[in-house]
Design an enzyme around this catalytic site. Structure first.
Site, PDB file in Angstrom:
ATOM      1  N   PRO A  16      11.545  25.679   6.896  1.00 19.69           N
ATOM      2  CG  PRO A  16      11.224  27.488   5.332  1.00 19.69           C
ATOM      3  CD  PRO A  16      10.710  26.805   6.617  1.00 19.69           C
ATOM      4  CG  MET A  17      16.539  25.898   8.009  1.00 14.00           C
ATOM      5  SD  MET A  17      17.174  25.236   9.580  1.00 14.00           S
ATOM      6  CE  MET A  17      16.022  23.829   9.789  1.00 14.00           C
ATOM      7  CD  GLN A  71      10.573  29.167   1.397  1.00 14.50           C
ATOM      8  OE1 GLN A  71      11.560  28.772   1.214  1.00 14.50           O
ATOM      9  NE2 GLN A  71      10.133  29.677   2.529  1.00 14.50           N
ATOM     10  CB  CYS A 101      15.688  34.286   1.028  1.00 11.07           C
ATOM     11  SG  CYS A 101      17.302  33.998   0.840  1.00 11.07           S
ATOM     12  CE  LYS A 140      10.347  31.020   7.686  1.00  8.85           C
ATOM     13  NZ  LYS A 140      11.606  31.292   7.147  1.00  8.85           N
ATOM     14  N   GLY A 202      11.737  31.494  14.761  1.00  8.41           N
ATOM     15  CA  GLY A 202      12.827  32.359  15.417  1.00  8.41           C
ATOM     16  C   GLY A 202      13.457  31.801  16.980  1.00  8.41           C
ATOM     17  CG  ASP A 203      16.097  33.710  18.146  1.00  3.81           C
ATOM     18  OD1 ASP A 203      16.623  33.265  17.312  1.00  3.81           O
ATOM     19  OD2 ASP A 203      15.668  34.737  18.343  1.00  3.81           O
ATOM     20  N   GLY A 224      13.570  25.996  13.248  1.00  3.17           N
ATOM     21  CA  GLY A 224      14.671  25.798  12.068  1.00  3.17           C
ATOM     22  C   GLY A 224      15.918  25.121  12.855  1.00  3.17           C
ATOM     23  NE  ARG A 225      18.814  29.605  13.781  1.00  2.68           N
ATOM     24  CZ  ARG A 225      19.050  30.832  14.198  1.00  2.68           C
ATOM     25  NH1 ARG A 225      20.363  31.385  14.096  1.00  2.68           N
ATOM     26  NH2 ARG A 225      18.133  31.820  14.585  1.00  2.68           N
TER      27      ARG A 225
HETATM   28  C1  LIG Z   1      20.788  27.299   7.052  1.00  4.61           C
HETATM   29  C2  LIG Z   1      19.301  27.844   6.947  1.00  4.61           C
HETATM   30  C3  LIG Z   1      18.850  27.870   5.995  1.00  4.61           C
HETATM   31  C4  LIG Z   1      17.377  28.836   5.817  1.00  4.61           C
HETATM   32  N1  LIG Z   1      16.815  28.513   4.441  1.00  4.61           N
HETATM   33  C5  LIG Z   1      15.501  29.076   4.359  1.00  4.61           C
HETATM   34  C6  LIG Z   1      14.833  28.801   3.444  1.00  4.61           C
HETATM   35  O1  LIG Z   1      15.125  28.092   2.319  1.00  4.61           O
HETATM   36  N2  LIG Z   1      13.428  29.682   3.271  1.00  4.61           N
HETATM   37  C7  LIG Z   1      12.929  30.123   4.368  1.00  4.61           C
HETATM   38  O2  LIG Z   1      11.942  30.800   4.218  1.00  4.61           O
HETATM   39  N3  LIG Z   1      13.618  30.417   5.332  1.00  4.61           N
HETATM   40  C8  LIG Z   1      14.943  29.789   5.679  1.00  4.61           C
HETATM   41  N4  LIG Z   1      15.726  29.991   6.574  1.00  4.61           N
HETATM   42  C9  LIG Z   1      14.918  30.767   7.923  1.00  4.61           C
HETATM   43  C10 LIG Z   1      14.462  29.505   8.780  1.00  4.61           C
HETATM   44  O3  LIG Z   1      13.364  28.905   8.125  1.00  4.61           O
HETATM   45  C11 LIG Z   1      13.929  30.294  10.019  1.00  4.61           C
HETATM   46  O4  LIG Z   1      12.781  31.110   9.877  1.00  4.61           O
HETATM   47  C12 LIG Z   1      15.159  31.070  10.975  1.00  4.61           C
HETATM   48  O5  LIG Z   1      16.261  30.155  10.798  1.00  4.61           O
HETATM   49  C13 LIG Z   1      14.677  31.427  12.288  1.00  4.61           C
HETATM   50  O6  LIG Z   1      14.163  30.209  12.949  1.00  4.61           O
HETATM   51  P1  LIG Z   1      15.234  29.361  13.863  1.00  4.61           P
HETATM   52  O7  LIG Z   1      15.615  30.449  14.917  1.00  4.61           O
HETATM   53  O8  LIG Z   1      14.469  28.520  14.520  1.00  4.61           O
HETATM   54  O9  LIG Z   1      16.278  28.729  13.045  1.00  4.61           O
HETATM   55  C14 LIG Z   1      16.939  29.309   7.056  1.00  4.61           C
HETATM   56  C15 LIG Z   1      17.655  29.305   7.816  1.00  4.61           C
HETATM   57  C16 LIG Z   1      18.901  28.628   8.207  1.00  4.61           C
HETATM   58  C17 LIG Z   1      19.677  28.936   9.311  1.00  4.61           C
END
Ligand SMILES: Cc1cc2nc3c(=O)[nH]c(=O)nc-3n(C[C@H](O)[C@H](O)[C@H](O)COP(=O)(O)O)c2cc1C
Length: 333
Positions: A16-17, A71, A101, A140, A202-203, A224-225
């Site tokens: 989720p982002m 979520q 968050c 989460k 993560g990452d 995510g990213r």
């Molecule tokens: C722009 C952005 C918005 C995010 N919004 C949420 C969210 O609404 N809920 C949540 O549980 N995590 C949120 N996250 C965290 C991501 O779900 C993820 O756990 C985190 O970015 C690490 O994973 P990644 O390195 O693959 O990005 C967000 C991350 C980013 C970068």
């Protein structure tokens, strides 16, 4: 793999982002394959209960996205249970609780990652929700609040005992926000200790990293990213895990992704009341995605600047087409 009664076609999911993983984006990623679960942006439990339009929009999804997890965030057990019932009534397959968050606006209301600071209360939120709905309730969380409070292993066990059907852990503390690196040893240790499925987050920027994390012991990976940079990453990881070589993505396919994203966004939230601001909203969505999608591309910074300076949908479409489709643009790169 399964989360409660819900069968996932793949162990890889779009994390989720907020602001990014809207229904249009999720649909496009899903169409490229390899994605077993999509999760909405976080949605306020208060907003759901009060029926606030903007909140309900964040929870929108389409049938092609199933299985879909909505979520929610909040800290009051009764309100979270009521919100879970609304989510179930909306037809979601899973309701997920945000305990990760770190943003003060959310955390100060006893929601998001601040729930991790009160494990017994966090578990009571999950217990109230699991009593209220029959769909799976998932959580989460992060590694903890800060380095002195890395309590994900304890809290994960407590929410499992309270009835959670799966857990996702982003291996950073709230204090870290997005600095440093995610602690996957911690995540793998929790996966080893629990009976329910554990997703790590993560990452993961390359598909090989997703596969490596799976092999280190988690049941699934939330990306995510990495998906914002490369919407094909989940299908590439699925190919690798099946022993196939992922097919490289062409510049034209990348260009088509952005154009289709515009097309889907144009059809959304386009009621008369918003007609004047709708194009601006679409342009802003493209700017937000562009800041990630252009990372690592040859001449990506030029594209990013051009997307940021486009002032109409026509200009935006032309900018994208010129960059990805025109032969002369190709030679110039
Ligand atoms: C722009 C952005 C918005 C995010 N919004 C949420 C969210 O609404 N809920 C949540 O549980 N995590 C949120 N996250 C965290 C991501 O779900 C993820 O756990 C985190 O970015 C690490 O994973 P990644 O390195 O693959 O990005 C967000 C991350 C980013 C970068």
């Amino acid at each position: 793999m399964r989360i409660g009664s819900v069968q996932l076609p793949s162990p890889f999911a779009i994390a989720p982002m907020a602001g990014m993983t809207d229904t249009a984006f999720r649909r496009l990623v899903k169409r490229h394959g390899g994605c077993g679960l999509v999760v909405t942006e976080m949605v306020s439990s208060e907003g759901l209960i009060r029926g606030i339009d903007r909140t309900l929009e964040y929870a929108e999804y389409t049938e092609e996205e199933r299985p879909i997890s909505i979520q929610i965030f909040g800290g009051d057990p009764d309100k979270m249970a009521a919100a879970a019932q609304i989510v179930e009534g909306m037809g979601a397959d899973i309701v997920d609780v945000n305990m990760g968050c770190p943003v003060p606006k959310i955390a100060k209301h006893n929601a998001g990652c601040s729930l991790m600071r009160e494990p017994a209360h966090a578990a009571s939120v999950i217990a109230a929700m699991t009593r209220a709905v029959s769909i799976p309730v998932t959580v989460k969380m992060r590694a903890g609040w800060n380095d002195d409070e890395r309590n994900a292993p304890t809290l994960a066990k407590m929410v499992e005992d309270a009835g959670a059907a799966a857990i996702a852990i982003h291996g950073r503390t709230a204090a870290q926000s997005y600095t440093g690196t995610a602690d996957w040893d911690l995540v793998a240790g929790i996966a080893n200790d629990l009976t329910i499925p554990v997703f790590g987050s993560g990452d993961c920027i390359e598909p090989e990293q997703i596969v490596g994390r799976m092999r280190a012991g988690v049941e699934g990976v939330l990306v995510g990213r990495g998906v914002l940079r490369n919407p094909w990453i989940l299908s590439h990881a699925a190919a690798l895990i099946d022993g196939r070589t992922p097919r490289p993505v062409t510049p034209e396919e990348r260009g088509r992704f952005l154009l289709e994203y515009i097309d889907l966004l144009v059809l959304e939230r386009s009621d008369d009341a918003r007609a004047l601001t709708h194009d601006k909203w679409v342009i802003n969505k493209l700017r937000a995605l562009g800041s990630w999608f252009t990372k690592g591309l040859d001449n990506g910074s030029h594209l990013r600047t051009a997307i940021n300076s486009a002032s109409s949908l026509l200009e935006l479409r032309e900018t994208i087409s010129a960059f990805f489709f025109c032969a002369h643009a190709e030679t110039a790169r």
